[in-house]
Scaffold this active site. Structure first.
Site, short mmCIF file in Angstrom:
data_model
loop_
_atom_site.label_atom_id
_atom_site.label_comp_id
_atom_site.label_asym_id
_atom_site.label_seq_id
_atom_site.Cartn_x
_atom_site.Cartn_y
_atom_site.Cartn_z
N ASP A 149 -34.36 -4.33 6.36
CA ASP A 149 -32.91 -4.32 6.56
C ASP A 149 -32.48 -3.13 7.41
OD1 ASP A 149 -33.54 -2.46 4.56
OD2 ASP A 149 -31.93 -3.06 3.21
N ASP A 178 -33.92 4.15 7.92
CA ASP A 178 -33.05 5.32 7.81
C ASP A 178 -33.91 6.56 8.12
OD1 ASP A 178 -31.09 7.13 7.11
OD2 ASP A 178 -31.13 6.70 4.98
P1 5GP Z 1 -35.77 4.89 4.61
O1 5GP Z 1 -35.03 6.19 4.47
O2 5GP Z 1 -37.03 4.91 3.82
O3 5GP Z 1 -35.98 4.54 6.07
O4 5GP Z 1 -34.82 3.78 4.02
C1 5GP Z 1 -35.07 3.28 2.73
C2 5GP Z 1 -34.06 2.33 2.23
O5 5GP Z 1 -32.85 3.03 2.00
C3 5GP Z 1 -33.66 1.13 3.08
O6 5GP Z 1 -34.58 0.08 3.05
C4 5GP Z 1 -32.36 0.77 2.39
O7 5GP Z 1 -32.62 0.00 1.24
C5 5GP Z 1 -31.80 2.13 1.99
N1 5GP Z 1 -30.77 2.56 2.93
C6 5GP Z 1 -30.87 3.48 3.91
N2 5GP Z 1 -29.71 3.60 4.58
C7 5GP Z 1 -28.85 2.73 3.98
C8 5GP Z 1 -27.47 2.37 4.22
O8 5GP Z 1 -26.76 2.87 5.11
N3 5GP Z 1 -26.96 1.43 3.38
C9 5GP Z 1 -27.66 0.85 2.37
N4 5GP Z 1 -27.03 -0.06 1.63
N5 5GP Z 1 -28.95 1.15 2.15
C10 5GP Z 1 -29.53 2.08 2.94
#
Ligand code: 5GP
Length: 176
Positions: free
Chosen positions: A99, A102
């Protein structure tokens, strides 16, 4: 409750569907006459993956993986595998469907974890990318939209498990 949030539309339903169609046709062209396993990262990627999988013109299978991440005592987070793949991916073309990327921690973990199962290839498609934050040693092959570091919801992305079913992407404004 969702009613108490001030939702500001960032990406509309039609912008999402146009972009999903474009990514699907790129994937179909890249994997012409081949089979792909879409690895859907639960729960956030469900709508993106289901729209994408129905828009490609190649043979594909779907499998699901689930991880959770948490911030440890140090500044680096840790990722825990909650549900592993069911299909044998040895020698197969894999596309991880995310999705949002981040910090990049999750996708880095998933790529390494799936690599150990000896697939033929691994690509990544993420609906959203926060490029200012993501620190990745590899490219995301297909990105729907680049956004800033703000928190977003809708089209699979949740706020405390709510708001996933919104059909556009919204910024979460101040609670009202
Ligand atoms: P990472 O920091 O490992 O790239 O992101 C991990 C997870 O954090 C994503 O798969 C998502 O579930 C959640 N996440 C990160 N940014 C957002 C955001 O802006 N909105 C939402 N709802 N979830 C987020």
């Amino acid at each position: 409750m969702s009613e108490s949030h001030n939702l500001i539309e960032l990406i509309s339903k039609s912008e999402i569907s146009d972009r999903v169609e474009k990514i699907a046709s790129d994937i179909s062209a890249s994997f012409k006459n081949e089979t792909v396993i879409f690895v859907v990262v639960l729960n956030g990627a469900i709508f993106f993956a289901s729209d994408l999988a129905r828009a490609v013109s190649i043979d594909c299978k779907l499998d699901f993986i689930k991880v959770s991440s948490y911030i440890g005592t140090k500044s680096d987070g840790k990722v825990k595998l909650e549900k592993d793949l069911s299909l044998d991916v040895n020698g197969k073309n894999i596309i991880i469907i995310e999705d949002i990327v981040d910090t990049g921690l999750t996708v880095k973990y998933l790529k390494k974890h799936i690599s150990m199962k000896n697939p033929k290839s691994i690509r990544i498609a993420s609906l959203l990318l926060k490029p200012d934050k993501a620190k990745l040693p590899f490219n995301i092959d297909w990105v729907g939209f680049e956004i800033s570091t703000e928190f977003v919801v809708g089209y699979g992305l949740d706020y405390n498990q709510e708001l996933r079913n919104l059909n556009a992407i919204y910024k979460l404004g101040d609670v009202i």
